[in-house]
Design an enzyme around this catalytic site. Structure first.
Site, PDB file in Angstrom:
ATOM      1  N   HIS A   1      -2.091   2.158  -6.077  1.00  0.00           N
ATOM      2  CA  HIS A   1      -2.820   0.912  -5.843  1.00  0.00           C
ATOM      3  C   HIS A   1      -2.938   0.073  -7.113  1.00  0.00           C
ATOM      4  O   HIS A   1      -3.160  -1.140  -7.035  1.00  0.00           O
ATOM      5  CB  HIS A   1      -4.205   1.217  -5.279  1.00  0.00           C
ATOM      6  CG  HIS A   1      -4.533   0.437  -4.053  1.00  0.00           C
ATOM      7  ND1 HIS A   1      -3.767   0.493  -2.898  1.00  0.00           N
ATOM      8  CD2 HIS A   1      -5.524  -0.455  -3.785  1.00  0.00           C
ATOM      9  CE1 HIS A   1      -4.287  -0.308  -1.983  1.00  0.00           C
ATOM     10  NE2 HIS A   1      -5.346  -0.904  -2.496  1.00  0.00           N
TER      11      HIS A   1
ATOM     12  N   ARG B   1       0.865  -1.176   0.000  1.00  0.00           N
ATOM     13  CA  ARG B   1       0.000   0.000   0.000  1.00  0.00           C
ATOM     14  C   ARG B   1       0.901   1.224   0.000  1.00  0.00           C
ATOM     15  O   ARG B   1       2.016   1.189   0.512  1.00  0.00           O
ATOM     16  CB  ARG B   1      -0.912   0.015   1.218  1.00  0.00           C
ATOM     17  CG  ARG B   1      -1.862  -1.187   1.338  1.00  0.00           C
ATOM     18  CD  ARG B   1      -2.678  -1.088   2.612  1.00  0.00           C
ATOM     19  NE  ARG B   1      -3.631  -2.186   2.735  1.00  0.00           N
ATOM     20  CZ  ARG B   1      -3.384  -3.317   3.395  1.00  0.00           C
ATOM     21  NH1 ARG B   1      -2.205  -3.482   3.989  1.00  0.00           N
ATOM     22  NH2 ARG B   1      -4.296  -4.273   3.473  1.00  0.00           N
TER      23      ARG B   1
ATOM     24  N   HIS C   1      -4.105  -9.028   3.909  1.00  0.00           N
ATOM     25  CA  HIS C   1      -5.519  -8.899   4.231  1.00  0.00           C
ATOM     26  C   HIS C   1      -5.828  -9.678   5.497  1.00  0.00           C
ATOM     27  O   HIS C   1      -5.328 -10.775   5.701  1.00  0.00           O
ATOM     28  CB  HIS C   1      -6.385  -9.430   3.086  1.00  0.00           C
ATOM     29  CG  HIS C   1      -6.357  -8.552   1.885  1.00  0.00           C
ATOM     30  ND1 HIS C   1      -6.825  -8.961   0.655  1.00  0.00           N
ATOM     31  CD2 HIS C   1      -5.933  -7.279   1.707  1.00  0.00           C
ATOM     32  CE1 HIS C   1      -6.683  -7.978  -0.224  1.00  0.00           C
ATOM     33  NE2 HIS C   1      -6.145  -6.955   0.394  1.00  0.00           N
TER      34      HIS C   1
ATOM     35  N   ARG D   1      -0.262  -2.443  -6.846  1.00  0.00           N
ATOM     36  CA  ARG D   1      -0.586  -3.473  -5.846  1.00  0.00           C
ATOM     37  C   ARG D   1      -1.576  -4.475  -6.435  1.00  0.00           C
ATOM     38  O   ARG D   1      -1.397  -5.696  -6.309  1.00  0.00           O
ATOM     39  CB  ARG D   1      -1.162  -2.805  -4.601  1.00  0.00           C
ATOM     40  CG  ARG D   1      -1.637  -3.763  -3.507  1.00  0.00           C
ATOM     41  CD  ARG D   1      -1.994  -2.972  -2.262  1.00  0.00           C
ATOM     42  NE  ARG D   1      -2.841  -3.685  -1.339  1.00  0.00           N
ATOM     43  CZ  ARG D   1      -2.402  -4.515  -0.401  1.00  0.00           C
ATOM     44  NH1 ARG D   1      -1.104  -4.742  -0.280  1.00  0.00           N
ATOM     45  NH2 ARG D   1      -3.235  -5.125   0.413  1.00  0.00           N
TER      46      ARG D   1
ATOM     47  N   LYS E   1      -2.332  -2.202   7.956  1.00  0.00           N
ATOM     48  CA  LYS E   1      -3.506  -1.655   8.615  1.00  0.00           C
ATOM     49  C   LYS E   1      -3.654  -2.248  10.014  1.00  0.00           C
ATOM     50  O   LYS E   1      -3.348  -3.414  10.241  1.00  0.00           O
ATOM     51  CB  LYS E   1      -4.766  -1.940   7.792  1.00  0.00           C
ATOM     52  CG  LYS E   1      -4.830  -1.162   6.483  1.00  0.00           C
ATOM     53  CD  LYS E   1      -6.143  -1.414   5.769  1.00  0.00           C
ATOM     54  CE  LYS E   1      -6.263  -0.576   4.508  1.00  0.00           C
ATOM     55  NZ  LYS E   1      -7.538  -0.815   3.788  1.00  0.00           N
TER      56      LYS E   1
ATOM     57  N   TYR F   1      -6.128 -18.583   5.222  1.00  0.00           N
ATOM     58  CA  TYR F   1      -4.942 -18.017   4.577  1.00  0.00           C
ATOM     59  C   TYR F   1      -3.980 -17.433   5.602  1.00  0.00           C
ATOM     60  O   TYR F   1      -2.785 -17.353   5.365  1.00  0.00           O
ATOM     61  CB  TYR F   1      -5.337 -16.925   3.588  1.00  0.00           C
ATOM     62  CG  TYR F   1      -6.353 -17.353   2.550  1.00  0.00           C
ATOM     63  CD1 TYR F   1      -7.217 -16.422   1.979  1.00  0.00           C
ATOM     64  CD2 TYR F   1      -6.439 -18.676   2.136  1.00  0.00           C
ATOM     65  CE1 TYR F   1      -8.147 -16.797   1.032  1.00  0.00           C
ATOM     66  CE2 TYR F   1      -7.368 -19.064   1.194  1.00  0.00           C
ATOM     67  CZ  TYR F   1      -8.221 -18.129   0.644  1.00  0.00           C
ATOM     68  OH  TYR F   1      -9.142 -18.508  -0.298  1.00  0.00           O
TER      69      TYR F   1
END
Length: 318
Positions: free
Chosen positions: A252, A156, A278, A255, A180, A287
């Site tokens: 982005h 990001r 994520h 990405r 994040k 995952y």
């Protein structure tokens, strides 16, 4: 069963059933024939003929390919519906036939799929600077490093702007990223990142020496020797996209491109999930259990940039 035979059998069943208009059947035929032609470019001659050779990664690659050609989401959903109907029909008589459509989700019509570059476009974007006859200056090398990190490691823009020099581990071939929610992760970096970094570090040191600012820890600097802002990175990406590809581009985009190319090559959703950092997605919680060694192995095998030779909120002054 051969793909061509399967499509013919399915279309014949639609005609015999009498529930679909000729226009709908014709639409299904065009969509399925387009998919069959795509398979012939992706598989070996033998595999391209067989229904049992089709994998979920092939269907995702097909949908990505169509989107890259400018096909609207509504049309993509129609193509996907044709494939789903084809497999539903075939499994009535051949229940043992694998169904690669299962587990693939399509966005709602009002949603917009992210933009991405083709592999050729990404290569053009990355390699343009390599052919320059003039010795690159600080800004050029820094901008190339920005491109490499965004695409190679699928960062990001906020993660890229926040990188410190010590976050890059050349020996381990990884980058430590604060994502994040202040969640830290390790992502691989291709060999071109380290090549460009080797050229960048002496120029970075000279700039800091000139500005008497040697204590600065940020990896990416502006012309004043301070951390490059998110806004400045966005401006640089926009400029580079227009100059090298003739199109507007966001950070982005790189990405999304990295994730798309990785997924097309590897077909490993768990690796991509970890790669992108994520979290909190209930349907893909498995995952998060994949360790970094597995991620690095899949990355080395699949990411186009990892295969390169090992030889390289205010606007800031650039």
């Amino acid at each position: 069963m051969l793909i061509e035979e399967a499509i013919a059998d399915f279309l014949n069943a639609l005609v015999q059933g009498g529930r679909y208009s000729p226009a709908t059947i014709g639409s299904y035929q065009r969509d399925l024939q387009g998919w069959r032609q795509f398979m012939q470019t992706r598989k070996t001659q033998d595999e391209a003929q067989r229904m049992d050779a089709v994998q979920p990664a092939d269907l995702r690659a097909y949908l990505m390919h169509e989107r890259s050609r400018g096909v609207a989401i509504r049309s993509l959903r129609r193509r996907f519906a044709a494939l789903r109907a084809l497999y539903r029909h075939l499994q009535k008589n051949t229940p043992e036939l694998p169904n690669p459509v299962q587990g693939i989700l399509m966005p709602k019509s009002e949603q917009r799929l992210p933009d991405w570059l083709t592999v050729d476009q990404a290569k053009q974007l990355m390699d343009t600077a390599d052919s320059s006859a003039n010795a690159p200056d600080f800004a050029q090398i820094r901008d190339q490093l920005i491109l490499e990190l965004l695409y190679s490691s699928a960062l990001r823009v906020s993660e890229l702007a926040g990188l410190d020099l010590l976050d890059l581990d050349r020996q381990g071939g990884s980058v430590r990223v604060m994502g994040k929610g202040r969640k830290e992760r390790l992502v691989p970096a291709g060999s071109t990142v380290w090549r460009v970094l080797t050229a960048y570090l002496p120029l970075r040191h000279a700039l800091l020496l000139d500005k008497q600012h040697l204590e600065e820890s940020a990896l990416l600097l502006n012309a004043s020797g301070q951390r490059l802002s998110i806004r400045s990175i966005q401006i640089r990406i926009k400029t580079l996209g227009e100059k090298r590809l003739g199109q507007h581009m966001h950070p982005h985009t790189l990405r999304h491109s990295a994730a798309s190319h990785f997924l097309q090559s590897a077909g490993d959703l768990r690796a991509v999930q970890e790669y992108l950092g994520h979290a909190g997605i209930a349907t893909t919680a498995i995952y998060t259990h994949m360790d970094y060694q597995r991620l690095a192995q899949v990355y080395d095998q699949a990411h186009p940039r990892a295969k390169q030779s090992k030889s390289l909120q205010n606007e800031d002054p650039l």
